[in-house]
Design a protein around this motif. Structure first.
Motif, mmCIF file in Angstrom:
data_model
loop_
_atom_site.group_PDB
_atom_site.id
_atom_site.type_symbol
_atom_site.label_atom_id
_atom_site.label_comp_id
_atom_site.label_asym_id
_atom_site.label_seq_id
_atom_site.Cartn_x
_atom_site.Cartn_y
_atom_site.Cartn_z
ATOM 1 N N THR A 64 -3.428 29.147 19.731
ATOM 2 C CA THR A 64 -2.068 29.506 19.327
ATOM 3 C C THR A 64 -1.041 28.726 20.146
ATOM 4 O OG1 THR A 64 -2.782 31.738 18.733
ATOM 5 C CG2 THR A 64 -0.422 31.395 19.076
ATOM 6 N N ASP A 107 -12.777 40.319 13.840
ATOM 7 C CA ASP A 107 -13.491 39.176 13.264
ATOM 8 C C ASP A 107 -14.999 39.432 13.295
ATOM 9 O OD1 ASP A 107 -13.428 36.566 12.107
ATOM 10 O OD2 ASP A 107 -14.056 35.726 14.027
ATOM 11 N N PHE A 113 -10.532 37.002 7.824
ATOM 12 C CA PHE A 113 -9.319 36.253 8.162
ATOM 13 C C PHE A 113 -9.408 34.827 7.612
ATOM 14 C CE2 PHE A 113 -9.278 39.457 11.630
ATOM 15 C CZ PHE A 113 -7.997 39.951 11.434
ATOM 16 N N LYS A 115 -9.265 31.010 7.663
ATOM 17 C CA LYS A 115 -9.511 30.074 8.759
ATOM 18 C C LYS A 115 -9.437 28.636 8.258
ATOM 19 C CE LYS A 115 -12.426 33.308 11.330
ATOM 20 N NZ LYS A 115 -13.732 33.590 11.942
ATOM 21 N N ALA A 120 -8.739 30.686 13.128
ATOM 22 C CA ALA A 120 -7.822 31.506 12.339
ATOM 23 C C ALA A 120 -6.547 30.734 12.044
ATOM 24 C CB ALA A 120 -7.498 32.784 13.093
ATOM 25 N N GLN A 122 -2.704 30.546 11.328
ATOM 26 C CA GLN A 122 -1.586 31.393 11.732
ATOM 27 C C GLN A 122 -0.266 30.828 11.226
ATOM 28 O OE1 GLN A 122 -2.874 31.219 16.045
ATOM 29 N NE2 GLN A 122 -2.555 33.422 15.918
ATOM 30 N N CYS A 134 -2.019 36.043 11.982
ATOM 31 C CA CYS A 134 -3.293 35.869 11.286
ATOM 32 C C CYS A 134 -3.258 36.739 10.028
ATOM 33 C CB CYS A 134 -4.453 36.307 12.186
ATOM 34 S SG CYS A 134 -4.428 35.607 13.843
#
Length: 616
Positions: A64, A107, A113, A115, A120, A122, A134
């Motif tokens: 992130t 997860d 989620f 990906k 992931a 975002q 996410c």
């Protein structure tokens, strides 16, 4: 009376309650955990029923942005600073630091989620500079609920369905049990030293809300009566939502820039913006509303909420129309940063001419799934049908005041998720609600087990005198005696009480708040509290829900009356004739704690936990 005995009682059936029950059992497989939910597990509560155009789970992961070991600090700062500095910073740190762990756990349970390259994906959501959101799609919350239900069943956690915990039993400041009722109107008694409240918000206090049935703020009311406090109860996210489907009309629905029209066909927004504002400036604000909070005085998009509220108060109905462009709209005249953001969302590229043609064409380009979802739920935009909208209650930022362990002032009482307060301020980064449920759900569940182990060594016994009182239902409500025949004079049916509360709160405690209006609401709620409430043809569960709504409404109004400024979704006006909310003041960088003092509900100003060098 049915009797149950357990080490930890978890109340609720959504993401926070499930995570707490799971955490308790995973920490100690021998722990006796009972989860009580008002419906069938996996189908009731907010987590199991929430949808949006792309629902977010907010997390700081290793990849992130801005990346690095300190990336969590930006997340914590967003929670605290953008929340208006009226929350506890140490709780924001816990949310940020443990967000990666929470994501990885979900997860591992198989939450699907989205990906890219194994990581992931975002996106930037409201209240954040960096992309941390996410998602699985519109049903992120539902997918989380389903995964947690599967895990709870694997662990053989005992579940009591179609039942409601009504009251907590507290002796000398510590939990000794709880009382509930079930769908057959039987009274339930839980002998337990530890209770985790994961009951969600009180959306049904408003006539219009996006909550499923049963969101009556039970945890708030129980905690108050038990001796705990509520905090930040004036901060309620109220967003424009579909009357028919309860869908929150934010995100791509706004970035498509539809027309706002009333039932006379008038485009009315310009009447509520400062004189001299151009239509193109308004269109940019509409676009930006898709990435701002549902309503927040810190953003110009709050003028849209005010405009819609004012029109409805005039007796008009308000719609989003995607069939034609709003007056004076030209896509190329949107701000450069807005066009750039739009380009990042394109899923189904179309020509420039098509993009200019209508909001529907733009919505097809950036989020075709939302068109299909609306069609599946009775609104066909492709046939020119419009979405009727109202300001609707969406999320309670405050709740039962907790500290680092999810603990409250009452020993043995814990809270998590939307039921809890102090971890969020006036505003909340989008997706932090789902995160909050998982982080503090786990913390509260584990700490409840640890507390129960120590408390069982010295737990007070339920005396025969207390048991006799319980059987007569005399101890269900400690303070207001709302079910007591001792009340004389006026009476009201519980269903009528609920309706009047909803009308009062929708009128005076929604988008536009004034001291005069709040005073009217407080006076009437206080009068209603003196009425003897008759059950009528309601079930016991429905009856107690109505009584809880009265106390929740009073706590909210009392909190609102203390804050004579605007902050986050609390838009405070000098009068209803003024379209300009009073500005925020540094003097109000504090939170208001609501609690009982004797039999009187009182508000006290407290200083939040501030940042210091130990968190840097």
């Amino acid at each position: 009376m049915k009797r149950f005995k357990c080490d930890v009682l978890v109340v609720g059936g959504g993401g926070a309650a499930l995570r707490a029950a799971i955490a308790a059992r995973e920490l100690d497989p021998e722990c006796r955990v009972i989860l009580v939910t008002k419906g069938k597990l996996g189908t009731t509560g907010t987590t199991a029923n929430s949808c949006s155009d792309r629902m977010a789970f907010h997390a700081t992961l290793p990849h992130t942005e801005p990346v690095g070991e300190d990336a969590w600090k930006y997340h914590a700062d967003d929670i605290y600073r953008l929340g208006g500095k009226v929350s506890d910073y140490d709780l924001a740190v816990i949310l940020a630091k443990r967000s990666c762990e929470a994501f990885e756990y979900l997860d591992s349970l198989g939450v699907p989620f989205v990906k890219k390259d194994g990581k992931a994906h975002q996106f930037v959501t409201d209240g954040s500079k960096y992309a941390r959101a996410c998602y699985t799609g519109p049903k992120t919350a539902i997918h989380i609920e389903q995964a947690l239900v599967r895990r709870a069943r694997e662990l053989n956690i005992e579940v009591v369905e179609n039942s409601m915990v009504v009251s907590l039993l507290v002796e000398d400041g510590e939990v000794v049990g709880a009382i509930g009722v079930d769908e057959a109107d039987e009274v339930l008694f839980f002998d337990t030293p530890a209770v985790v409240l994961g009951t969600g918000g009180g959306g049904e206090v408003f006539e219009y809300n996006v909550y499923p049935p049963g969101a009556t703020g039970d945890g708030y009311a129980m905690a108050l009566r038990a001796g705990a406090s509520l905090v930040n109860m004036e901060f309620i996210q109220i967003g424009l939502s579909s009357v028919k489907t309860k869908l929150a009309c934010s995100g791509s629905l706004m970035r498509a820039v539809p027309r706002f029209v009333n039932d006379l066909g008038e485009e009315f927004l310009i009447k509520y913006f400062p004189e001299g504002t151009s239509w193109m400036e308004i269109h940019n604000v509409v676009f930006e509303k898709g990435a701002s909070w549902p309503v927040s005085c810190e953003h110009a998009s709050s003028q849209i909420d005010i405009a819609v509220f004012k029109e409805i108060m005039k007796g008009r109905r308000v719609y989003l129309d995607f069939s034609a462009n709003p007056q004076g709209f030209q896509f190329g005249q949107l701000k450069a940063e807005n066009r750039h953001r739009y380009a990042q969302e394109v899923n189904n590229p179309i020509s420039d001419d098509q993009r200019e043609s209508s909001p529907l064409a733009r919505l097809k380009e950036i989020n075709p799934a939302s068109i299909q979802w609306l069609k599946d739920n009775g609104i066909d935009l492709e046939k020119g049908e419009m979405i009727e909208i109202v300001p609707a209650g969406q999320h309670f930022q405050g709740g039962v005041k907790i500290r680092e362990k999810g603990n409250t002032e009452v020993r043995g009482l814990f809270a998590a998720g939307e039921c809890a307060g102090g971890q969020h301020g006036a505003n909340r980064p989008g997706g932090n609600a789902l995160l909050d449920c998982q982080v503090f759900g786990k913390i509260a569940g584990e700490e409840a087990v640890r507390y129960a182990k120590s408390a069982l060594m010295s737990k007070k016994a339920i005396t025969e005198e207390m048991w006799s009182g319980l059987q007569k239902e005399e101890l269900i409500f400690k303070h207001d005696g709302a079910n007591s025949a001792a009340k004389v004079g006026k009476s009201i049916y519980a269903s009528e009480l609920k309706g009047e509360i909803q009308r009062l709160m929708t009128r005076y405690v929604s988008v536009v708040r004034t001291y005069e209006g709040l005073s009217k609401a407080w006076q009437r709620l206080t009068e209603l509290e003196q009425y003897q409430v008759k059950r009528g043809d309601l079930s016991l569960i429905e009856y107690y829900e109505c009584l809880n709504l009265l106390l929740v409404a009073k706590a909210m109004v009392l909190a609102c009356m203390q804050r004579r400024e605007s902050r986050g979704p609390h838009l405070f006006f000098q009068s209803e004739d003024d379209l300009r909310p009073l500005p925020g003041s540094p003097d109000y960088e504090k939170y208001f704690v609501i609690r009982y003092k004797g039999d009187e509900l009182v508000a006290e100003a407290h200083e939040p936990v501030r940042p210091n060098d130990s968190w840097r």
